[in-house]
Design a protein around this motif. Structure first.
Motif, PDB file in Angstrom:
ATOM      1  N   ALA A   1       0.848  -1.191   0.000  1.00  0.00           N
ATOM      2  CA  ALA A   1       0.000   0.000   0.000  1.00  0.00           C
ATOM      3  C   ALA A   1       0.883   1.241   0.000  1.00  0.00           C
ATOM      4  O   ALA A   1       1.803   1.348   0.811  1.00  0.00           O
ATOM      5  N   ASN A   2       0.632   2.168  -0.905  1.00  0.00           N
ATOM      6  CA  ASN A   2       1.482   3.358  -1.008  1.00  0.00           C
ATOM      7  C   ASN A   2       0.766   4.467  -1.756  1.00  0.00           C
ATOM      8  O   ASN A   2      -0.262   4.241  -2.403  1.00  0.00           O
ATOM      9  N   THR A   3       1.316   5.665  -1.689  1.00  0.00           N
ATOM     10  CA  THR A   3       0.756   6.807  -2.409  1.00  0.00           C
ATOM     11  C   THR A   3       1.416   7.025  -3.770  1.00  0.00           C
ATOM     12  O   THR A   3       0.845   7.680  -4.642  1.00  0.00           O
ATOM     13  N   ASP A   4       2.599   6.462  -3.950  1.00  0.00           N
ATOM     14  CA  ASP A   4       3.425   6.801  -5.114  1.00  0.00           C
ATOM     15  C   ASP A   4       2.807   6.361  -6.434  1.00  0.00           C
ATOM     16  O   ASP A   4       2.916   7.053  -7.445  1.00  0.00           O
ATOM     17  N   VAL A   5       2.158   5.207  -6.431  1.00  0.00           N
ATOM     18  CA  VAL A   5       1.556   4.726  -7.672  1.00  0.00           C
ATOM     19  C   VAL A   5       0.417   5.645  -8.105  1.00  0.00           C
ATOM     20  O   VAL A   5       0.193   5.850  -9.306  1.00  0.00           O
ATOM     21  N   PHE A   6      -0.276   6.256  -7.151  1.00  0.00           N
ATOM     22  CA  PHE A   6      -1.362   7.180  -7.489  1.00  0.00           C
ATOM     23  C   PHE A   6      -0.820   8.418  -8.199  1.00  0.00           C
ATOM     24  O   PHE A   6      -1.424   8.896  -9.167  1.00  0.00           O
ATOM     25  N   VAL A   7       0.293   8.931  -7.704  1.00  0.00           N
ATOM     26  CA  VAL A   7       0.822  10.161  -8.310  1.00  0.00           C
ATOM     27  C   VAL A   7       1.383   9.886  -9.695  1.00  0.00           C
ATOM     28  O   VAL A   7       1.232  10.711 -10.609  1.00  0.00           O
ATOM     29  N   LEU A   8       2.006   8.722  -9.900  1.00  0.00           N
ATOM     30  CA  LEU A   8       2.496   8.386 -11.239  1.00  0.00           C
ATOM     31  C   LEU A   8       1.330   8.228 -12.206  1.00  0.00           C
ATOM     32  O   LEU A   8       1.373   8.732 -13.337  1.00  0.00           O
ATOM     33  N   LEU A   9       0.286   7.538 -11.779  1.00  0.00           N
ATOM     34  CA  LEU A   9      -0.917   7.423 -12.607  1.00  0.00           C
ATOM     35  C   LEU A   9      -1.479   8.796 -12.956  1.00  0.00           C
ATOM     36  O   LEU A   9      -1.824   9.065 -14.118  1.00  0.00           O
TER      37      LEU A   9
ATOM     38  N   LEU B   1       8.982  13.718 -17.129  1.00  0.00           N
ATOM     39  CA  LEU B   1       9.232  13.439 -15.721  1.00  0.00           C
ATOM     40  C   LEU B   1      10.605  13.926 -15.253  1.00  0.00           C
ATOM     41  O   LEU B   1      10.910  13.842 -14.059  1.00  0.00           O
ATOM     42  N   PHE B   2      11.414  14.442 -16.164  1.00  0.00           N
ATOM     43  CA  PHE B   2      12.771  14.841 -15.785  1.00  0.00           C
ATOM     44  C   PHE B   2      12.801  16.026 -14.810  1.00  0.00           C
ATOM     45  O   PHE B   2      13.656  16.051 -13.907  1.00  0.00           O
ATOM     46  N   PRO B   3      11.917  17.022 -14.929  1.00  0.00           N
ATOM     47  CA  PRO B   3      11.924  18.115 -13.938  1.00  0.00           C
ATOM     48  C   PRO B   3      11.712  17.619 -12.507  1.00  0.00           C
ATOM     49  O   PRO B   3      12.227  18.225 -11.562  1.00  0.00           O
ATOM     50  N   TRP B   4      10.961  16.535 -12.353  1.00  0.00           N
ATOM     51  CA  TRP B   4      10.769  15.979 -11.012  1.00  0.00           C
ATOM     52  C   TRP B   4      12.092  15.457 -10.456  1.00  0.00           C
ATOM     53  O   TRP B   4      12.388  15.621  -9.280  1.00  0.00           O
ATOM     54  N   PHE B   5      12.889  14.842 -11.314  1.00  0.00           N
ATOM     55  CA  PHE B   5      14.196  14.353 -10.876  1.00  0.00           C
ATOM     56  C   PHE B   5      15.092  15.518 -10.466  1.00  0.00           C
ATOM     57  O   PHE B   5      15.819  15.439  -9.466  1.00  0.00           O
ATOM     58  N   ILE B   6      15.044  16.607 -11.208  1.00  0.00           N
ATOM     59  CA  ILE B   6      15.829  17.790 -10.848  1.00  0.00           C
ATOM     60  C   ILE B   6      15.369  18.331  -9.499  1.00  0.00           C
ATOM     61  O   ILE B   6      16.186  18.655  -8.627  1.00  0.00           O
ATOM     62  N   PHE B   7      14.053  18.404  -9.313  1.00  0.00           N
ATOM     63  CA  PHE B   7      13.509  18.896  -8.045  1.00  0.00           C
ATOM     64  C   PHE B   7      13.954  18.024  -6.873  1.00  0.00           C
ATOM     65  O   PHE B   7      14.316  18.533  -5.805  1.00  0.00           O
TER      66      PHE B   7
ATOM     67  N   THR C   1      15.158  16.498   2.238  1.00  0.00           N
ATOM     68  CA  THR C   1      14.695  15.204   2.742  1.00  0.00           C
ATOM     69  C   THR C   1      14.930  14.136   1.679  1.00  0.00           C
ATOM     70  O   THR C   1      14.479  14.270   0.542  1.00  0.00           O
ATOM     71  N   LYS C   2      15.617  13.069   2.058  1.00  0.00           N
ATOM     72  CA  LYS C   2      15.982  12.022   1.113  1.00  0.00           C
ATOM     73  C   LYS C   2      15.259  10.720   1.480  1.00  0.00           C
ATOM     74  O   LYS C   2      15.527  10.124   2.515  1.00  0.00           O
ATOM     75  N   ILE C   3      14.322  10.291   0.642  1.00  0.00           N
ATOM     76  CA  ILE C   3      13.573   9.061   0.858  1.00  0.00           C
ATOM     77  C   ILE C   3      13.512   8.316  -0.473  1.00  0.00           C
ATOM     78  O   ILE C   3      13.135   8.895  -1.492  1.00  0.00           O
ATOM     79  N   PHE C   4      13.836   7.031  -0.457  1.00  0.00           N
ATOM     80  CA  PHE C   4      13.990   6.305  -1.721  1.00  0.00           C
ATOM     81  C   PHE C   4      12.719   6.281  -2.555  1.00  0.00           C
ATOM     82  O   PHE C   4      12.768   6.356  -3.781  1.00  0.00           O
ATOM     83  N   TRP C   5      11.542   6.177  -1.900  1.00  0.00           N
ATOM     84  CA  TRP C   5      10.324   6.044  -2.701  1.00  0.00           C
ATOM     85  C   TRP C   5       9.906   7.348  -3.369  1.00  0.00           C
ATOM     86  O   TRP C   5       9.038   7.342  -4.242  1.00  0.00           O
ATOM     87  N   TYR C   6      10.512   8.474  -3.006  1.00  0.00           N
ATOM     88  CA  TYR C   6      10.229   9.712  -3.743  1.00  0.00           C
ATOM     89  C   TYR C   6      10.673   9.592  -5.203  1.00  0.00           C
ATOM     90  O   TYR C   6      10.187  10.320  -6.069  1.00  0.00           O
ATOM     91  N   SER C   7      11.617   8.690  -5.456  1.00  0.00           N
ATOM     92  CA  SER C   7      12.145   8.537  -6.819  1.00  0.00           C
ATOM     93  C   SER C   7      11.258   7.652  -7.693  1.00  0.00           C
ATOM     94  O   SER C   7      11.537   7.480  -8.882  1.00  0.00           O
ATOM     95  N   TYR C   8      10.188   7.096  -7.144  1.00  0.00           N
ATOM     96  CA  TYR C   8       9.323   6.167  -7.879  1.00  0.00           C
ATOM     97  C   TYR C   8       8.899   6.699  -9.249  1.00  0.00           C
ATOM     98  O   TYR C   8       8.987   5.973 -10.249  1.00  0.00           O
ATOM     99  N   PRO C   9       8.449   7.953  -9.382  1.00  0.00           N
ATOM    100  CA  PRO C   9       8.002   8.412 -10.706  1.00  0.00           C
ATOM    101  C   PRO C   9       9.115   8.514 -11.746  1.00  0.00           C
ATOM    102  O   PRO C   9       8.805   8.575 -12.948  1.00  0.00           O
ATOM    103  N   VAL C  10      10.377   8.569 -11.321  1.00  0.00           N
ATOM    104  CA  VAL C  10      11.451   8.704 -12.316  1.00  0.00           C
ATOM    105  C   VAL C  10      12.062   7.365 -12.699  1.00  0.00           C
ATOM    106  O   VAL C  10      12.904   7.303 -13.594  1.00  0.00           O
ATOM    107  N   ILE C  11      11.648   6.282 -12.047  1.00  0.00           N
ATOM    108  CA  ILE C  11      12.144   4.958 -12.438  1.00  0.00           C
ATOM    109  C   ILE C  11      11.801   4.654 -13.892  1.00  0.00           C
ATOM    110  O   ILE C  11      12.677   4.243 -14.667  1.00  0.00           O
TER     111      ILE C  11
END
Length: 485
Positions: free
Chosen positions: A141-149, A302-308, A314-324
């Protein structure tokens, strides 16, 4: 295009996504594991409370949780409510898998806009789907898949009146202000096209009006929340959940400046370097008119998100989900240079595809990985449920010391002390758990408790309860469960 033509045109991606489901679903269904700490157990407990208590916002042990919008907890709460025939660990995770499959399909559609052929986007989807971070988030269960969708769907269906609003709603009501990301990208994109006279002023004004309407529609939610919850919403949702996460490494989420760049190399190995080279290739092709503006937008959306991400503290691995998916696509994009030699390009794609799947499914068996297991705190919470009316828990010394240090550095937020060491205990106990971060106050509180109340301490600190009329019920590794006599 009718349904038959649609399915025929995208047969390969549908076939792969069906296979992906049947690769992962059996494990989720037949080998369920407890919800893990942290976020997964928090979202399902918040969602269950919303549905059970009928509250407008999620509540954590009676306190309004205002960090994020209501969509994700509500979704998982409804999934649990509507699937009484199975366990929450199964239903919520299968739901997440289905959402991830939807996201992979949209990612395919996005990159199909760039390449104008099906095989490179398919390879990008396959690589994405077995990348460790994406694979893990597909099964919890997570929020990241919702934001990518939401983000990718908004771009793909931007010209569709209702679908665009639907996908923007997914993004905003899962990640709040960050959900408006595609509006900013689209605004810049069409402004550039106006400046370069690629579109007329009237068309630009119509698009700008649509963007403003979309933004205003969802910004009204913030006004409602401010009216209802006032300063609490402003502090928890805006200041702490957004501003502070960008400007400070809150709650121990530290990392080097290059954290997210290093993370891409961890996920993809040395081949991640090809992604940065591909950005140069794509920009060169666009400059030489080999790619048009819409292809450039789809390729680097999606590249601007990676720059941001690289600018945040704050560094959290799942924040990178949309740039995978972005890095997976860019990593293989140089193969498109072989388009003149179709046979060679398709042969290279086939070799990479089968080699990658063999490595993931046969050699590494990454699809069998489990992300949690039954632990002492799970067993204690389940054991205590029929025996204890309420639980009083002394948070372990390591967590107490960590929070004290973070507090001295101003790196805590309002909810930092809500969770204890294991928020999954709240789900499995499903009754009030009062947390204490002060051993002396904890001991004094125990003296006034009614019978059948329970106390939990680390074994090394168990002597704090022996003089307060409690009986040891059971030990679970380092945890001791006591009950008031």
């Amino acid at each position: 295009m009718n349904i038959k033509q649609f399915l025929h045109a995208r047969f390969l991606i549908f076939f792969y996504l069906i296979c992906y489901f049947f690769i992962l679903a059996p494990k989720l269904i037949h080998e369920p594991t407890p919800f893990y700490d942290w976020d997964e157990s928090i979202y399902v407990q918040l969602g269950r409370s919303m549905v059970t208590d009928g509250t407008f916002v999620p509540q954590w042990q009676g306190m309004n949780w205002l960090d994020k919008p209501q969509l994700v907890p509500l979704f998982y709460g409804l999934v649990i409510k509507l699937t009484p025939f199975t366990t929450p660990e199964v239903s919520t995770r299968v739901a997440s898998l289905l959402l991830a499959i939807g996201a992979l399909y949209l990612v395919y559609r996005l990159f199909e806009k760039v390449t104008k052929e099906p095989f490179l986007p398919l390879l990008a989807v396959i690589i994405t789907s077995f990348t460790p971070i994406f694979l893990q988030r597909s099964q919890v269960a997570n929020t990241d898949v919702f934001v990518l969708l939401g983000w990718v769907g908004y771009l793909i269906f931007f010209q569709r009146k209702y679908l665009s609003v639907f996908f923007l709603a997914l993004a905003v009501f899962s990640k709040s202000l960050l959900g408006f990301f595609p509006i900013g990208v689209m605004g810049l994109y069409y402004t550039y096209r106006l400046i370069t006279k690629d579109i007329k002023k009237a068309e630009y004004q119509a698009i700008l009006k649509r963007l403003v309407i979309h933004a205003s529609l969802f910004l009204s939610w913030y006004l409602v929340m401010l009216i209802i919850y006032g300063q609490d919403f402003w502090i928890q949702h805006i200041v702490e959940s957004h501003t502070k996460r960008v400007t400070a490494s809150i709650e121990s989420h530290f990392g080097k400046r290059t954290y997210y760049i290093d993370l891409m190399f961890e996920q993809f190995g040395r081949y991640a370097g090809l992604s940065f080279a591909s950005v140069v290739i794509i920009l060169y092709q666009w400059w030489k008119k080999q790619l048009d503006n819409s292809q450039l937008l789809a390729a680097l959306f999606l590249f601007p998100w990676f720059i941001f991400l690289n600018l945040t503290k704050t560094k959290i691995f799942w924040y990178s989900y949309p740039v995978i998916p972005l890095f997976a696509f860019l990593m293989i994009y140089p193969l498109s240079l072989l388009k003149r030699y179709h046979t060679l390009m398709y042969l290279a794609i086939a070799i990479i595809m089968f080699s990658f799947l063999n490595n993931q499914l046969i050699e590494k068996k990454t699809h069998l990985a489990q992300y949690s297991k039954p632990e002492a705190h799970h067993r204690l919470a389940i054991y205590a449920t029929p025996r204890c009316e309420k639980m009083y828990l002394l948070v372990d010394k390591t967590t107490r010391d960590t929070l004290s240090t973070l507090e001295s550095m101003d790196l805590l937020i309002s909810t930092s002390r809500w969770w204890g060491s294991h928020p999954s205990m709240m789900f499995y106990f499903n009754k009030p758990i009062e947390l204490s971060y002060d051993p002396e106050n904890f001991t004094e509180t125990l003296k006034t408790l009614p019978k059948k109340s329970c106390a939990v301490t680390e074994t090394l600190e168990a002597e704090t309860t022996t003089a307060t009329g409690f009986t040891l019920l059971k030990k679970f590794d380092t945890l001791s469960l006591y009950q008031k006599r």
